[in-house]
Motif scaffolding. Sequence first.
Motif, PDB file in Angstrom:
ATOM      1  N   SER A 184     125.420 -43.645 -67.503  1.00 47.60           N
ATOM      2  CA  SER A 184     126.418 -42.752 -66.711  1.00 47.60           C
ATOM      3  C   SER A 184     126.951 -41.751 -67.457  1.00 47.60           C
ATOM      4  O   SER A 184     126.544 -41.603 -68.677  1.00 47.60           O
ATOM      5  N   ASN A 185     127.702 -40.880 -67.028  1.00 46.77           N
ATOM      6  CA  ASN A 185     128.287 -39.750 -67.563  1.00 46.77           C
ATOM      7  C   ASN A 185     129.339 -40.321 -68.621  1.00 46.77           C
ATOM      8  O   ASN A 185     129.288 -41.389 -68.800  1.00 46.77           O
ATOM      9  N   LEU A 222     118.856 -35.056 -62.876  1.00 45.64           N
ATOM     10  CA  LEU A 222     119.365 -36.008 -61.840  1.00 45.64           C
ATOM     11  C   LEU A 222     120.562 -36.185 -61.662  1.00 45.64           C
ATOM     12  O   LEU A 222     121.288 -36.116 -60.435  1.00 45.64           O
ATOM     13  N   GLU A 223     121.531 -36.032 -62.901  1.00 42.68           N
ATOM     14  CA  GLU A 223     122.970 -36.113 -62.706  1.00 42.68           C
ATOM     15  C   GLU A 223     123.391 -34.951 -62.060  1.00 42.68           C
ATOM     16  O   GLU A 223     124.475 -34.987 -61.192  1.00 42.68           O
ATOM     17  N   VAL A 242     129.934 -40.865 -62.643  1.00 42.05           N
ATOM     18  CA  VAL A 242     128.578 -41.053 -62.136  1.00 42.05           C
ATOM     19  C   VAL A 242     127.530 -41.855 -62.720  1.00 42.05           C
ATOM     20  O   VAL A 242     127.561 -41.722 -63.912  1.00 42.05           O
ATOM     21  N   SER A 243     126.955 -42.835 -62.227  1.00 44.88           N
ATOM     22  CA  SER A 243     126.129 -43.861 -62.907  1.00 44.88           C
ATOM     23  C   SER A 243     124.857 -43.786 -62.032  1.00 44.88           C
ATOM     24  O   SER A 243     124.795 -43.765 -60.950  1.00 44.88           O
ATOM     25  N   MET A 244     123.717 -44.135 -62.846  1.00 43.83           N
ATOM     26  CA  MET A 244     122.298 -44.297 -62.147  1.00 43.83           C
ATOM     27  C   MET A 244     121.693 -45.512 -62.810  1.00 43.83           C
ATOM     28  O   MET A 244     121.698 -45.753 -63.739  1.00 43.83           O
ATOM     29  N   TYR A 290     128.981 -42.852 -57.295  1.00 39.41           N
ATOM     30  CA  TYR A 290     129.814 -41.698 -57.500  1.00 39.41           C
ATOM     31  C   TYR A 290     131.078 -42.274 -57.486  1.00 39.41           C
ATOM     32  O   TYR A 290     131.564 -42.610 -56.271  1.00 39.41           O
ATOM     33  N   TYR A 291     131.943 -42.391 -58.345  1.00 34.96           N
ATOM     34  CA  TYR A 291     133.331 -42.746 -58.438  1.00 34.96           C
ATOM     35  C   TYR A 291     134.193 -41.360 -58.457  1.00 34.96           C
ATOM     36  O   TYR A 291     134.568 -40.961 -59.495  1.00 34.96           O
TER      37      TYR A 291
END
Length: 338
Positions: free
Chosen positions: A220-221, A68-69, A277-279, A186-187
């Motif tokens: 998140s990453n 997903l990432e 990146v966060s989900m 997404y930042y």
Amino acid sequence: MVALSNPTIEQFFVKTCKPVNPLTFPPSIPLIDLSKPESKHLLVKACQDFGFFKVVNHGVPTKFINKLESEAIKFFSSPLSVKQKAGPPSPFGYGSKNIGKNGDVGWVEYLLLNPNPESDYHQLLSIFEEHPDDFQCVVDDYVAEVKKMACEILELMADELKLEPKNVLSKLLMDEQSDSVFRVNYYPPCPELQEHEINGRNLIGFGEHTDPQIISVLRSNNTSGLEISLRDGSWVSVPPDSDSFFINVGDSLQVMTNGRFKSIKHRVVANSKESRVSMIYFGGPPLNQTIAPLPSLLQTDEDSLYKEFTWFEYKTYAFNSALSHDRLGVFEKIPSKI
């Protein structure tokens, strides 16, 4: 990349975190090992003291997380003209910079999705020229696993609180009409704004807020950015951990526990050099679900702190309010005057 005009630059900066006071902040975020049932006591304590905790041994397959990432980065790296095919959000789809309807802005791009198995991603599928079903499968696999984890956590809470039945909370997420939401944020890095940074200020990615739903499951990453607000009003940074998940108590759960659990205020500051990146899976009840303190939690002569309302009423109010607004305030009961 998010595009900004110079007149709006100042809207994207906030004060940095206050130095952490070791007397008011424990050495680390509460850590819950889901492989140990006895951790349920620590889980409830974390909900009462923080409204926030980290879980390990969560059972979500790494392949689903990584896939997903990877798909998310691929999407957000696409040309703007391609991403705009999936937006603007109404309410689902692609968005950037503008958050909600009330002037809130952030250095962020996002995808807002309906994770209900009966829904589809037709707004998004058109952007994938090859294998359009892949994205839907990736999201479905991931959401199914984090939803399962969220339900397990809610049942551990119920067991520790001696609630009956054990699925009194989790069944709201499992209901076919559950109004849950899935969001990918997404930042992007923003090195060109380093010259605009003012001493003691950070670039805001997502403004301070609480989550209105029952429970939020965040992954998140390895880029920092998430901050939580402590009881004394100070902000502290949450160390990133891409192998674990972070759990937020939502406003609805705060009401259902009559204030025993705390819905934590949090925000994201952007990193000028690295992307983040966060989900997030937001577990919500059906729209017609009444939100009120659970009777079995109310002790003798204990009054409800909140007026009764439906999730539809609260959701409507919350999403028509500014991010930082005290949403639950208007639903609190005013103590009677003697």
